[in-house]
Design a protein around this motif. Structure first.
Motif, PDB file in Angstrom:
ATOM      1  N   LYS A  90      -4.080 -34.248  11.171  1.00  9.70           N
ATOM      2  CA  LYS A  90      -3.586 -32.871  11.129  1.00  9.70           C
ATOM      3  C   LYS A  90      -3.192 -32.394  12.525  1.00  9.70           C
ATOM      4  CE  LYS A  90      -2.912 -28.792   9.266  1.00  9.70           C
ATOM      5  NZ  LYS A  90      -4.017 -28.085   8.577  1.00  9.70           N
ATOM      6  N   ARG A  91      -4.003 -32.714  13.516  1.00 12.77           N
ATOM      7  CA  ARG A  91      -3.693 -32.301  14.886  1.00 12.77           C
ATOM      8  C   ARG A  91      -2.368 -32.892  15.342  1.00 12.77           C
ATOM      9  NH1 ARG A  91      -4.513 -33.960  20.332  1.00 12.77           N
ATOM     10  NH2 ARG A  91      -5.116 -36.023  19.613  1.00 12.77           N
ATOM     11  N   GLN A  92      -2.172 -34.168  15.068  1.00  9.51           N
ATOM     12  CA  GLN A  92      -0.934 -34.816  15.474  1.00  9.51           C
ATOM     13  C   GLN A  92       0.259 -34.229  14.730  1.00  9.51           C
ATOM     14  OE1 GLN A  92      -1.282 -39.083  15.322  1.00  9.51           O
ATOM     15  NE2 GLN A  92      -3.175 -39.095  16.512  1.00  9.51           N
ATOM     16  N   HIS A  93       0.059 -33.917  13.444  1.00 15.63           N
ATOM     17  CA  HIS A  93       1.143 -33.298  12.677  1.00 15.63           C
ATOM     18  C   HIS A  93       1.561 -31.967  13.302  1.00 15.63           C
ATOM     19  CE1 HIS A  93       3.396 -31.454   9.397  1.00 15.63           C
ATOM     20  NE2 HIS A  93       2.567 -30.411   9.484  1.00 15.63           N
ATOM     21  N   VAL A  94       0.564 -31.119  13.593  1.00 18.10           N
ATOM     22  CA  VAL A  94       0.870 -29.806  14.169  1.00 18.10           C
ATOM     23  C   VAL A  94       1.554 -29.965  15.523  1.00 18.10           C
ATOM     24  CG1 VAL A  94      -0.146 -27.678  15.063  1.00 18.10           C
ATOM     25  CG2 VAL A  94      -0.963 -28.635  12.908  1.00 18.10           C
ATOM     26  N   ASN A  95       1.051 -30.858  16.342  1.00 18.77           N
ATOM     27  CA  ASN A  95       1.661 -31.079  17.658  1.00 18.77           C
ATOM     28  C   ASN A  95       3.096 -31.552  17.528  1.00 18.77           C
ATOM     29  OD1 ASN A  95      -0.663 -30.298  18.963  1.00 18.77           O
ATOM     30  ND2 ASN A  95      -1.407 -32.367  19.309  1.00 18.77           N
TER      31      ASN A  95
END
Length: 901
Positions: free
Chosen positions: A466-471
């Motif tokens: 999720k963090r990578q997606h948002v970034n």
């Protein structure tokens, strides 16, 4: 304490390998000055001679064969490191200018001797006066700056969380043990890292004298390891606070199955604003004080004391410097722990004395951090092949230097580590020193199983994805579309104030092909005016504030709907059975002054914009933000006001919504009579719809945006209509059912919440006979009073129809609501109460503070604008007043027309 193993290749920093004797204090003073005396050779050669002289004091050679000897790869190392030793020793290592097999031992040797003093010795100054003068001046400036300035303010503190703790949970999972603990453990014979961390937690629990049911506050909770341990093994109820978004998400995910733990985003300075005095039996803080800064130590202890019960214990694990300090190593501050300070034992105890008196127990555990850091380094090194794809080689060298150099600092005892117990009230009788470590049987019982470790990995993997997606979403550049052609075909979903304002503004901008599709048979949305015996009554939006409602007033003037004055407003008191006691002149004056201060602060915070990404501090609840600014009178008044007008619980609702609703124009207009419209609010929007292509009774069942055109299918029609652009002006959560929604849209708009707001039109006798009136019941403006009337509007003086405004959850029937209305009104003297009409609303679409801060809701929503030929203009992105949605929608229309969206 047990003895500790020494890593291969390491020796005591106080002994030489060959003889075991202490190294000579200043061997360099007996060597020639440079290649051929003072000022001989090149600048680099003279710098090299100085570096060799300094290193020799610590028995470190350049090009030597021992693990702690330095191998220099680039001669720029010498001039750079002399120009700013504290910064450049680490920075040149990151840049690959030198290597060392045992950086920890090399740093320990430098710190355990007086090597650094050699830089200011006469031979060194004669050799490279320019470099060393610059180094001295730079460090002197830093010390003076940090003595004067507060480097750990509320706005600067989150920088540590964002750039260090939010570096990626997978990095920490691989580096740390199964408890996900990022503080020093306490080792015993045969302990591994996980044992050491559990032993540390157990020591702290026993030092707190924890008992089942004790309420504990964990300041700087990290990944929640202490909270889980104390809840599972001691039955405590633990609340952890942190300002790290990634750690907060991880702590919650890892603790889902653990009863008695909660985690909140909270700055320690806000503890007295978020929690009642004496809420907690005990407080613990494990290596968080280093982020406080020497100028904030008193507020830190005062905040902890404010929420701690009398006699409660405060267990502190803290890194300590050997002398009073104002900053830390420059490299460490720049790359690892921004503006961190490890204060001395003296600085900490002095700051704690006002709130707690002297310490009840001090337990020095310094050697354990050396071992912990080396275990972390082993974990990091083992994991690097899998992590390398997400981080640069320079990051690896930075992390290597960080872990091993700090280990050297503890080995040389340049840094200390203490567990300290304070008692609120200062009574230390009966506080026994706790030193005994847990048994092997206890440690084995606490160890994470393979299944638990697999669960941890799965949860961290999910968070990382999720963090990578948002970034990736936020890093994707937006495509410039160019100005939208005037004949472009535009579909607006929703014929409420948002949709009609968008269509009207696009028309004003010259766009000739705009279609509005409204599901209901009437336009206006929550501007819902009904006729009762031929007279208008609003069961939705009713009033406006001069100045703030200028767009709505302009629309009303344009379509010929007359503006009239709002009825007189009266505050009632159920206890008194009638009108409430008015405010004193002093209270009114304080409220007015604070309202002016609020309005100025609101403007500075961007509260007027209504469309830009709000400041992250406004994710905190409205009362926290206002009390933080000293607006106590204003906060008490506005908490009630916001709830009464349907905007939920101010203790949990992000302050951005209060700021956008109560902007500068609203505060300024509050001194003037409120506005209403003679025929109600719906005629404004009905009139605005005339002359535009507005189609009611149109239930959109499918939207296909996969091609160049947007295809919109309406129920009952054989074929879809094609458009160039789509404007979602209805509730975005409701729109998900008709859109070919992306993962980003589903994830983002799935976070939108609503309040169960209702309006009940009733005939009431015995109150406000012969006059129009707006009544308020402040004591009912609380979510615990669901179903009770918060306010009413008696629009016409010569009839008896009251429109009550209240919260009514889905499971509460009309009959249950009427029972509450009847009881309250008869308590105020009513003779009869009879239901005429009612309407329930999914009101105030909003997101939580966590969605705003942790999920980056507004940043991501702003990034969505224009993608898939779609823009969004609705309440969830602005505020639920007609003024706010209209103002927001106008700006969206303007940006769509210009090509920005």
């Amino acid at each position: 304490m047990s003895d500790f193993k020494v890593r291969t290749g390491s020796v005591s920093p106080l002994k030489t390998a060959a003889t075991g004797d202490a190294p000579a204090k200043s061997p360099a003073l007996q060597t020639p000055l440079g290649p051929s005396g003072p000022f001989s050779g090149t600048r680099t050669e003279r710098a090299k001679a100085n570096v060799e002289r300094v290193l020799a004091v610590a028995d470190i050679e350049i090009g030597g064969s021992r693990p702690w000897d330095i191998q220099v790869h680039d001669e720029r190392f010498y001039t750079r490191v002399l120009s700013d030793p504290d910064l450049q020793l680490g920075e040149t290592y990151m840049d690959g200018l030198w290597d060392c097999a045992a950086v920890d031992e090399m740093c320990a040797r430098l710190m355990a001797t007086d090597a650094k003093k050699e830089l200011l010795a006469v031979p060194a100054l004669l050799e490279t006066p320019g470099l060393l003068t610059r180094a001295w001046a730079t460090q002197t400036f830093r010390n003076l700056r940090d003595s004067v300035l507060n480097r750990q303010t509320r706005t600067r503190s989150p920088k540590v969380a964002k750039e260090h703790y939010d570096a990626g949970n997978e990095l920490y999972r691989r580096m740390l043990d199964a408890t996900m603990t990022y503080t020093s453990g306490v080792y015993g014979e045969g302990f591994d890292l996980q044992d050491a961390q559990n032993a540390k937690y157990d020591l702290l629990c026993r030092k707190l004298d924890l008992k089942p049911g004790d309420k504990v506050l964990d300041i700087g909770c990290g990944f929640g390891g202490f909270a889980r341990f104390a809840a599972k093994n001691y039955g405590a109820e633990v609340t952890g606070i942190t300002i790290s978004g990634e750690q907060l998400k991880a702590a919650r995910a890892l603790s889902e199955d653990v009863d008695g733990v909660t985690f909140e985003h909270c700055d320690y300075r806000d503890l007295p604003l978020k929690f009642e005095a004496g809420t907690f039996d005990h407080v613990v803080s494990i290596e968080m004080i280093e982020a406080v800064g020497q100028k904030n130590l008193h507020p830190y202890f005062e905040s902890a004391s404010a929420v701690l019960k009398d006699g409660g214990r405060f267990a502190l694990q803290a890194i300590a410097s050997n002398k009073d300090v104002v900053n830390c190593n420059t490299w460490f501050s720049k790359y690892i722990f921004h503006d961190g300070v490890a204060p001395s034992r003296n600085q900490v105890d002095k700051a704690a004395s006002t709130s707690f008196g002297g310490p009840a127990d001090v337990h020095r555990i310094t050697p354990h951090y050396d071992q912990t850091l080396l275990d972390w380094h082993d974990g990091f090194t083992d994991a690097w092949p899998d992590l390398a794809g997400d981080y640069s080689d320079r990051f690896k060298r930075m992390w290597d230097f960080y872990l091993r150099s700090v280990a050297g600092g503890f080995r040389a005892e340049e840094l200390q580590l203490d567990q300290v117990v304070y008692v609120k009230g200062g009574a230390t009788d009966g506080i026994e020193p706790i030193r005994e470590l847990p048994t092997r049987k206890q440690l084995d019982g606490w160890r994470a199983t393979e299944a638990e470790e697999a669960t941890t990995k799965a949860k961290i993997d999910q968070l990382e994805a999720k963090r990578q997606h948002v970034n990736e979403v936020l890093a994707t550049p937006k495509v410039e579309k160019g100005a939208l052609p005037k004949d472009a075909r535009i579909c607006v979903l929703g014929g409420g104030p948002s949709g009609l304002t968008v269509a009207h503004e696009l028309k004003q901008l010259g766009h000739t092909n705009v279609v509005v599709l409204e599901r209901d048979d009437e336009v206006g949305g929550k501007s819902h005016t009904v006729s009762i015996e031929g007279r208008p009554h609003d069961l939705g939006a009713t009033m406006g504030v001069s100045g703030k409602y200028r767009d709505v007033v302009a629309f009303a003037d344009e379509v010929g709907v007359e503006t009239v004055q709002f009825p007189d407003e009266v505050n009632y008191d159920l206890g008194a059975g009638g009108p409430a006691q008015p405010r004193s002149r002093g209270e009114q004056a304080r409220l007015m002054l604070e309202a002016v201060r609020y309005a100025i602060g609101n403007t500075l915070q961007g509260g007027l914009s209504g469309i830009e990404v709000p400041d992250e501090s406004l994710a905190d609840p409205f009362p926290v933000v206002t009390r933080r600014q000293g607006l106590n009178e204003f906060q008490r008044t506005m908490d009630t006001y916001l709830t009464g007008y349907g905007y939920g619980d101010p203790k949990t609702t992000p302050a951005i919504y209060g700021y956008r609703m109560l902007d500068l124009r609203a505060v300024a207009g509050a001194r003037k009579p409120r506005l209403m419209w003679e025929d109600g609010t719906r005629p404004i929007w009905r009139g605005l719809a005339e002359g535009m292509d507005v189609r009611t009774g149109q239930e959109v069942v499918d939207v296909d945006r996969s091609g160049d055109k947007v295809k919109v299918k309406v129920a009952g029609q054989d074929s879809a209509m094609e458009f160039d652009r789509l404007v979602v002006a209805c509730d975005p959560k409701a729109a998900l059912s008709m859109l070919d929604a992306s993962y980003e849209e589903r994830d983002l708009f799935g976070q939108v919440q609503h309040m169960p707001y209702s309006t009940f039109a009733c005939r009431v006798g015995g109150i406000a006979d012969g006059k129009s009136e707006v009544g308020y019941l402040a004591e009912n403006m609380d979510l615990e009073r669901m179903g009770h009337p918060m306010a009413w509007i008696k629009r016409h003086a010569d009839d008896d129809v009251f429109v009550f405004h209240l919260f009514a959850p889905e499971g509460m029937s009309d009959a249950e609501v009427m029972k509450k209305i009847d009881g309250d009104m008869k308590q105020l003297g009513a003779t009869n109460v009879e239901l005429v009409d009612s309407r329930r609303w999914d009101f105030f679409p909003h997101v939580s503070g966590d969605s705003m801060r942790l999920e980056k809701f507004f940043e991501r929503a702003a990034h969505l604008q224009g993608q898939s030929n779609t823009v969004y203009a609705n309440e969830a992105l602005s505020m639920s007043t007609m003024a706010d949605v209209a103002g927001y929608a106008k700006k969206v229309a303007q940006r769509l027309s210009s090509g920005e969206y």
